[in-house]
Write an enzyme that holds these catalytic residues in place. Structure first.
Site, short mmCIF file in Angstrom:
data_model
loop_
_atom_site.label_atom_id
_atom_site.label_comp_id
_atom_site.label_asym_id
_atom_site.label_seq_id
_atom_site.Cartn_x
_atom_site.Cartn_y
_atom_site.Cartn_z
N TYR A 1 -15.12 -26.32 -20.47
CA TYR A 1 -15.86 -25.43 -19.74
C TYR A 1 -14.74 -24.56 -19.57
CZ TYR A 1 -20.16 -27.53 -19.41
OH TYR A 1 -21.25 -28.13 -19.84
N ASN B 1 -11.52 -15.87 -16.11
CA ASN B 1 -11.25 -17.03 -15.36
C ASN B 1 -10.60 -17.99 -16.66
OD1 ASN B 1 -11.90 -16.55 -12.44
ND2 ASN B 1 -14.20 -17.37 -13.14
N ASP C 1 -14.08 -13.05 -24.23
CA ASP C 1 -14.94 -12.01 -24.11
C ASP C 1 -14.41 -11.07 -22.74
OD1 ASP C 1 -15.49 -14.50 -22.53
OD2 ASP C 1 -17.04 -12.66 -20.90
N TYR D 1 -25.51 -22.67 -23.59
CA TYR D 1 -24.84 -21.52 -23.55
C TYR D 1 -24.63 -21.10 -25.21
CZ TYR D 1 -23.24 -23.49 -19.35
OH TYR D 1 -23.47 -23.94 -17.55
N ASN E 1 -13.89 -22.22 -17.47
CA ASN E 1 -12.76 -22.29 -16.28
C ASN E 1 -12.04 -23.25 -15.97
OD1 ASN E 1 -15.00 -20.07 -15.47
ND2 ASN E 1 -15.17 -21.34 -13.10
N HIS F 1 -20.27 -15.06 -22.93
CA HIS F 1 -19.18 -15.70 -22.08
C HIS F 1 -18.54 -16.01 -23.81
CE1 HIS F 1 -16.31 -15.79 -19.02
NE2 HIS F 1 -17.37 -17.07 -18.47
#
Length: 189
Positions: free
Chosen positions: A64, A113, A92, A14, A66, A19
């Site tokens: 993460y 989220n 973001d 990632y 969420n 993100h």
């Protein structure tokens, strides 16, 4: 004391994705002020230091995106800060053009989220935030694939500058100049 939390997803796969601009902006601050972000605590990687005379915790939640609220709630509770004035979330935003920054002192999740999770865990929407524009997803793209994708072309340059400006905005905010930061950085680039 202030907590500046940049949102993102942990893991090499990632790194440098749309993100993860929150993580990347916190890294800009860490480099600038020589703060090592390497302690695992409160479901985050954190670093303690001083920015322009203010004690700060730089945090990169490792839950993460969420579930970011889990880490942020633990940080707010442990350090006993007022989330309405001493917390800054950097993340973001697909509704802003690449490189554009928008500072808000409160507001809804706007479909993000990570922010939904923070609002849920803090029990309210009143916390300062810096949104870094990553651009709208192209027609036909899956949103998750888009935000987990890497920057291309001119967007790379715009985002590098945006991360620096978002870091500048965070510094102004912890120095008591949130309104000034909003006036300076909430303009279209």
């Amino acid at each position: 004391m202030y907590i500046i939390a940049g949102l993102g997803n942990p893991g090499r796969e990632y790194a440098n994705t749309r993100h993860n601009v929150g993580f990347d902006t916190v890294d800009v601050l860490a480099d600038r002020y020589r703060i090592e972000i390497e302690t695992k605590k409160h479901k985050a990687l954190i670093g303690k230091g001083i920015i322009e005379g203010q004690k700060v915790i730089l945090a990169k939640p490792q839950t993460y995106m969420n579930l970011s609220g889990e880490s942020v709630r633990e940080l707010v509770d442990f350090y006993k800060i007022d989330e309405t004035t001493e917390l800054i979330i950097i993340y973001d935003d697909i509704s802003l053009n690449p490189g554009q920054i928008r500072i808000r002192l409160k507001g809804s999740a706007g479909g993000h989220n990570g922010i939904k999770s923070i609002i849920q865990h803090l029990g309210g929407q009143e916390f300062p935030r810096i949104k870094v524009g990553v651009g709208e997803k192209p027609v036909g793209y899956d949103l998750a694939d888009y935000v987990l994708g890497h920057f291309t072309g001119d967007d790379k340059y715009e985002i590098e500058n945006a991360k620096k400006r978002a870091a500048d905005a965070a510094v102004m905010m912890i120095c008591g100049a949130a309104e000034k930061a909003m006036n300076e950085f909430n303009r279209k680039v």
